[in-house]
Enzyme design. Structure first.
Site, PDB file in Angstrom:
ATOM      1  N   MET A 131       0.860  -1.192   0.000  1.00 33.34           N
ATOM      2  CA  MET A 131       0.000   0.000   0.000  1.00 33.34           C
ATOM      3  C   MET A 131       0.896   1.242   0.000  1.00 33.34           C
ATOM      4  O   MET A 131       0.479   2.320   0.421  1.00 33.34           O
ATOM      5  CB  MET A 131      -0.925  -0.014   1.214  1.00 33.34           C
ATOM      6  CG  MET A 131      -1.887  -1.200   1.171  1.00 33.34           C
ATOM      7  SD  MET A 131      -3.414  -0.928   2.085  1.00 33.34           S
ATOM      8  CE  MET A 131      -2.793  -0.686   3.719  1.00 33.34           C
ATOM      9  N   HIS A 141       9.058   1.022   3.382  1.00 32.99           N
ATOM     10  CA  HIS A 141      10.137   1.081   4.376  1.00 32.99           C
ATOM     11  C   HIS A 141      11.034  -0.134   4.162  1.00 32.99           C
ATOM     12  O   HIS A 141      10.824  -0.929   3.231  1.00 32.99           O
ATOM     13  CB  HIS A 141       9.551   1.130   5.795  1.00 32.99           C
ATOM     14  CG  HIS A 141       8.517   0.067   6.066  1.00 32.99           C
ATOM     15  ND1 HIS A 141       8.846  -1.248   6.251  1.00 32.99           N
ATOM     16  CD2 HIS A 141       7.163   0.135   6.143  1.00 32.99           C
ATOM     17  CE1 HIS A 141       7.750  -1.943   6.456  1.00 32.99           C
ATOM     18  NE2 HIS A 141       6.701  -1.129   6.387  1.00 32.99           N
ATOM     19  N   HIS A 188       9.556  -3.525   3.281  1.00 34.12           N
ATOM     20  CA  HIS A 188       9.170  -3.731   1.877  1.00 34.12           C
ATOM     21  C   HIS A 188      10.409  -3.985   1.020  1.00 34.12           C
ATOM     22  O   HIS A 188      10.385  -4.815   0.105  1.00 34.12           O
ATOM     23  CB  HIS A 188       8.433  -2.505   1.332  1.00 34.12           C
ATOM     24  CG  HIS A 188       7.135  -2.213   2.002  1.00 34.12           C
ATOM     25  ND1 HIS A 188       6.945  -1.136   2.828  1.00 34.12           N
ATOM     26  CD2 HIS A 188       5.943  -2.875   1.971  1.00 34.12           C
ATOM     27  CE1 HIS A 188       5.696  -1.130   3.276  1.00 34.12           C
ATOM     28  NE2 HIS A 188       5.070  -2.169   2.780  1.00 34.12           N
ATOM     29  N   GLN A 214      -2.985 -12.073   7.998  1.00 29.05           N
ATOM     30  CA  GLN A 214      -3.111 -11.802   6.556  1.00 29.05           C
ATOM     31  C   GLN A 214      -2.354 -12.857   5.739  1.00 29.05           C
ATOM     32  O   GLN A 214      -2.831 -13.296   4.689  1.00 29.05           O
ATOM     33  CB  GLN A 214      -2.575 -10.406   6.231  1.00 29.05           C
ATOM     34  CG  GLN A 214      -2.456 -10.130   4.734  1.00 29.05           C
ATOM     35  CD  GLN A 214      -2.092  -8.679   4.447  1.00 29.05           C
ATOM     36  OE1 GLN A 214      -2.947  -7.812   4.488  1.00 29.05           O
ATOM     37  NE2 GLN A 214      -0.829  -8.417   4.147  1.00 29.05           N
ATOM     38  N   ARG A 241       2.715   2.680   9.279  1.00 32.18           N
ATOM     39  CA  ARG A 241       1.989   3.484  10.265  1.00 32.18           C
ATOM     40  C   ARG A 241       2.914   4.112  11.300  1.00 32.18           C
ATOM     41  O   ARG A 241       2.498   5.047  11.992  1.00 32.18           O
ATOM     42  CB  ARG A 241       0.947   2.618  10.974  1.00 32.18           C
ATOM     43  CG  ARG A 241      -0.276   2.347  10.133  1.00 32.18           C
ATOM     44  CD  ARG A 241      -1.420   1.838  11.011  1.00 32.18           C
ATOM     45  NE  ARG A 241      -2.704   1.949  10.358  1.00 32.18           N
ATOM     46  CZ  ARG A 241      -3.209   1.048   9.529  1.00 32.18           C
ATOM     47  NH1 ARG A 241      -2.529  -0.036   9.264  1.00 32.18           N
ATOM     48  NH2 ARG A 241      -4.379   1.238   8.960  1.00 32.18           N
TER      49      ARG A 241
HETATM   50  O1  PAF Z   1      -0.238  -5.711   3.617  1.00 27.84           O
HETATM   51  C1  PAF Z   1      -0.648  -4.794   2.875  1.00 27.84           C
HETATM   52  O2  PAF Z   1       0.057  -3.799   2.648  1.00 27.84           O
HETATM   53  C2  PAF Z   1      -2.028  -4.897   2.260  1.00 27.84           C
HETATM   54  O3  PAF Z   1      -2.916  -5.513   3.123  1.00 27.84           O
HETATM   55  C3  PAF Z   1      -2.020  -5.589   0.882  1.00 27.84           C
HETATM   56  C4  PAF Z   1      -1.596  -7.051   0.998  1.00 27.84           C
HETATM   57  C5  PAF Z   1      -1.089  -4.852  -0.061  1.00 27.84           C
HETATM   58  C6  PAF Z   1      -3.430  -5.567   0.282  1.00 27.84           C
HETATM   59  O4  PAF Z   1      -3.882  -4.259   0.108  1.00 27.84           O
END
Ligand code: PAF
Length: 299
Positions: A22, A26, A29, A153, A186
């Site tokens: 999203m 940082h 990622h 997730q 965040r």
């Molecule tokens: O983890 C995230 O940043 C989000 O939940 C994702 C997997 C990109 C889906 O919008």
């Protein structure tokens, strides 16, 4: 455009690694992109603040965004392509306003969405599963990379990928600041006091891991210990509990635990933080979450 680009890579016999994000990227990622670059031929990164997965409009609006900085970071990290889009570009056959979506417009996130995040953020995993399915359909990646910080997730996405028949989901370790704070987009929103309060999440998790190493296997003992650590902070705790990662249950598992992940969600002021730790990591093969102590590098 992303669809054509990915199809072109496949036509050349190249394997595509997808890193869904999203934005507000940082080090965490960057580690996903580097892993994807090491394991696939072409790394494609999506940058989309997905309105489908936010309950509170305010949370969506103030989610950090910096597309230019993200692209610079991605180029350095070795990504080959980055793309974004609007809700109606991703879903041309559905209403342009989230408020007009019907429940049947959303993907069913499956059984791992029950409890914890699913309970505290109703509709969140429906929104995640819906966009992730679409990203998979657009990019048809061989592999997709997700961070272990969003533990539940990763379970939801793995299950989705299993149902779809692709891609292989790779879960990468949580990266922490030297203080122990898990890296998160965040964190940018935290003021100094909230940041100090945020350190109690990892403190509680490391305390739980210490208790596991002493032989404790009762979920309630972990909840009590984490509750007492978090109780020393001004955090507003939503949950601090354990689950069996091999047998997900919406509620507390029955003792004795055979393996465990400790999970916390808490608000530091208006910023909601989550973190988790596999308590038995290091004892068995390939624990997904971070293994080092705060201050040690887990990069
Ligand atoms: O983890 C995230 O940043 C989000 O939940 C994702 C997997 C990109 C889906 O919008």
């Amino acid at each position: 455009m992303a669809q054509l680009w990915c199809a072109d890579q496949h036509a050349r016999g190249l394997r595509v690694g997808l890193v869904p994000t999203m934005g507000a990227l940082h080090e965490g990622h960057v580690s996903l992109v580097k892993r994807a670059a090491a394991e696939t031929d072409r790394v494609c990164v999506s940058l989309f603040v997905n309105p489908l997965q936010f309950g509170e409009a305010q949370d969506f609006e103030r989610y950090p965004r910096d597309f230019t900085a993200d692209c610079d970071l991605l180029a350095e990290a070795g990504a080959h392509m980055a793309f974004t889009g609007s809700l109606d570009q991703f879903f041309p056959d559905r209403p342009g306003q989230v408020s007009e979506w019907e429940p049947s417009d959303f993907e069913d996130p499956g059984p791992f969405a029950e409890g914890l995040e699913g309970a505290f953020r109703p509709g969140h995993f429906e929104g995640v599963a819906t966009i992730v399915r679409r990203l998979f359909e657009v990019c048809l990646p061989e592999r997709a990379y997700f961070g272990a910080k969003d533990y539940q997730q990763t379970l939801v996405v793995r299950d989705l990928a299993r149902r779809m028949g692709y891609p292989e989901v790779v879960v990468c370790p949580t990266l922490r600041e030297a203080s122990g704070l898990a890296r998160s987009s965040r964190n940018e929103l935290l003021n100094p006091e909230e940041r100090s309060a945020g350190l109690f999440l990892s403190r509680a998790l490391y305390a739980a891991r210490g208790l596991w190493m002493l032989g404790e296997r009762d979920p309630m003992a972990f909840e009590a210990l984490m509750g007492s650590v978090l109780g020393q902070s001004p955090l507003e705790v939503e949950y601090a509990t354990v689950r069996d990662p091999k047998a997900w249950t919406p509620g507390r598992p029955i003792p004795p635990l055979r393996q465990a992940v400790a999970l916390i969600a808490a608000r530091a002021g208006s910023v909601r933080l989550i973190d988790n730790m596999e308590l038995d990591a290091g004892e068995g093969p390939a624990g997904a979450a971070s293994r080092s102590l705060p201050g040690e590098s887990d990069r």
